[in-house]
Write a protein that holds these residues in place. Structure first.
Motif, PDB file in Angstrom:
ATOM      1  N   VAL A   1       2.059  -2.560   7.325  1.00 15.29           N
ATOM      2  CA  VAL A   1       2.216  -3.935   6.838  1.00 15.29           C
ATOM      3  C   VAL A   1       0.854  -4.573   6.616  1.00 15.29           C
ATOM      4  N   ASP A   2      -0.041  -4.424   7.592  1.00 17.81           N
ATOM      5  CA  ASP A   2      -1.373  -5.018   7.476  1.00 17.81           C
ATOM      6  C   ASP A   2      -2.124  -4.454   6.268  1.00 17.81           C
ATOM      7  N   ALA A   3      -2.024  -3.139   6.065  1.00 19.00           N
ATOM      8  CA  ALA A   3      -2.751  -2.503   4.966  1.00 19.00           C
ATOM      9  C   ALA A   3      -2.254  -2.998   3.613  1.00 19.00           C
ATOM     10  N   VAL A   4      -0.949  -3.104   3.461  1.00 14.72           N
ATOM     11  CA  VAL A   4      -0.386  -3.550   2.177  1.00 14.72           C
ATOM     12  C   VAL A   4      -0.749  -5.004   1.907  1.00 14.72           C
ATOM     13  N   LEU A   5      -0.649  -5.852   2.908  1.00 17.83           N
ATOM     14  CA  LEU A   5      -0.977  -7.258   2.701  1.00 17.83           C
ATOM     15  C   LEU A   5      -2.481  -7.468   2.506  1.00 17.83           C
ATOM     16  N   ARG A   6      -3.270  -6.685   3.200  1.00 20.52           N
ATOM     17  CA  ARG A   6      -4.721  -6.788   3.024  1.00 20.52           C
ATOM     18  C   ARG A   6      -5.123  -6.414   1.600  1.00 20.52           C
ATOM     19  N   ASP A   7      -4.474  -5.382   1.065  1.00 19.71           N
ATOM     20  CA  ASP A   7      -4.750  -4.966  -0.311  1.00 19.71           C
ATOM     21  C   ASP A   7      -4.354  -6.067  -1.296  1.00 19.71           C
ATOM     22  N   GLY A   8      -3.213  -6.701  -1.067  1.00 19.32           N
ATOM     23  CA  GLY A   8      -2.826  -7.861  -1.860  1.00 19.32           C
ATOM     24  C   GLY A   8      -2.186  -7.576  -3.194  1.00 19.32           C
TER      25      GLY A   8
END
Length: 359
Positions: free
Chosen positions: A320-327
């Motif tokens: 979740v963090d990786a996907v949201l960080r990528d944006g």
């Protein structure tokens, strides 16, 4: 290969959509980490109520008791009063299975911006520990002289020493794990019986944790602090009603209910615990592919932790963090144009990294 029996109640509205995405993410995590989730789906919902007059069948609790955990989607739909859906499904499950801890962690996720100006992730990381089995949510009371000028209602709250003591103790144990502090939400200047009692029990429990910083704060002042100084909020312990309200406020300051997970926990594990996102069924956007599945996916990660599959739970949160960080892939509520399924797939794909070592 180890396995777990999971009861799934998708519920109503967007609950069906986000629960479907969460299940796929969990199945991917289970595959990667060498265990199996055996799902049993129940169609217990407001739609079922309109057909049968019951949110769940008479033997519903007995059927749920056979499972290791319950994943619940949002419940509620126009035409069915909220008190019917709540007292017909959610509250009976919470109380029959003694899920006396409602645990609501709140953090600012990577790549998202808080509505509070200038606040970063380090300022917004708190947990609401809500008493989940008694308090203000009681059926004791009644309505008298209906339809007359003398009509009145009586609504009773119930606070037991056992109930208050165990939820406060849970909060202190959690604060010890986090290396943080406990703040008790009270309103003893207005509620002259229940909250002074709550404060007394809080002081008794706090005396057994001299290493944990603690304080009491009136709930209205605490609500203001969450907005003005959220960096001064760590573990909040609150009654059923206060915790319900404060957790929605806490979710709002990190960007909305679409990212807020929740768990109804029986810490002693004598009964299955139940995992549900904080948000509701949002019938206005149901079926349009606009719902954010992050809250339900993070809720599902909490379920993995509860089952003892901590590596898998961490993998889901990291995805979740990786996907949201990528944006690149975001639903409209967090500034994007992706659909529920597109965001779910991105998170599911992010769970697929190098296969962990065989246990």
């Amino acid at each position: 290969m180890s396995g777990y029996r999971i009861a799934c109640i998708p519920g109503d509205g967007i609950g069906v959509e986000v629960t479907g995405e969460a299940r796929q993410v969990l199945d991917r995590a289970a595959e990667r980490h060498g265990f199996r989730l055996r799902w049993t789906e129940f169609d217990w919902s407001c739609e079922r109520y309109t057909r049968t007059g019951r949110m769940m069948p008479e033997d519903g609790l007995e059927r749920l008791a056979e499972h290791d955990a319950i994943l619940l989607g949002a419940v509620g739909f126009p035409g069915v009063p909220d008190h019917v859906s709540l007292w017909g499904l959610l509250i009976p499950i919470r109380r029959a299975f003694d899920q006396y801890v409602n645990l609501r962690p709140v953090r600012l996720l990577p790549g998202l911006v808080s509505p509070l100006a200038g606040r970063e992730a380090a300022d917004l990381d708190m947990v609401i520990v809500r008493e989940n089995s008694e308090g203000e949510y009681s059926r004791i009371g009644g309505r008298h002289n209906p339809g007359t000028p003398d009509e009145f209602v009586v609504q009773q709250s119930v606070f037991t020493r056992r109930g208050v003591h165990r939820i406060i103790r849970y909060a202190f144990e959690l604060a010890r794990e986090r290396g943080g502090a406990v703040c008790s939400a009270t309103k003893s200047n207005g509620l002259v019986h229940s909250m002074p009692f709550w404060d007394e029990v809080f002081a008794e429990v706090a005396a057994g944790y001299p290493d944990i910083p603690h304080e009491q704060c009136h709930v209205d002042a605490l609500a203001a602090r969450m907005v003005l100084r959220p960096d001064r909020v760590d573990v909040v312990v609150a009654s059923n009603l206060f915790g319900d309200i404060l957790s929605d406020l806490a979710a709002a300051v990190v960007g909305g209910l679409g990212t807020a997970p929740s768990a109804n926990v029986n810490p002693e594990r004598r009964h299955p615990s139940m995992f549900e996102a904080v948000h509701g069924s949002a019938p206005d956007i149901a079926g349009r592919g606009l719902a954010n599945p992050v809250a339900q996916i993070l809720t599902a990660a909490m379920m993995l932790d509860h089952l003892g599959e901590h590596a898998a739970g961490a993998a889901v949160r990291d995805a979740v963090d990786a996907v949201l960080r990528d944006g690149t892939v975001r639903t409209p509520d967090i500034g994007g144009r992706a659909t529920t399924g597109e965001l779910g797939k991105a998170i599911r794909d992010a769970v697929s990294g190098p296969r962990p070592a065989v246990r």
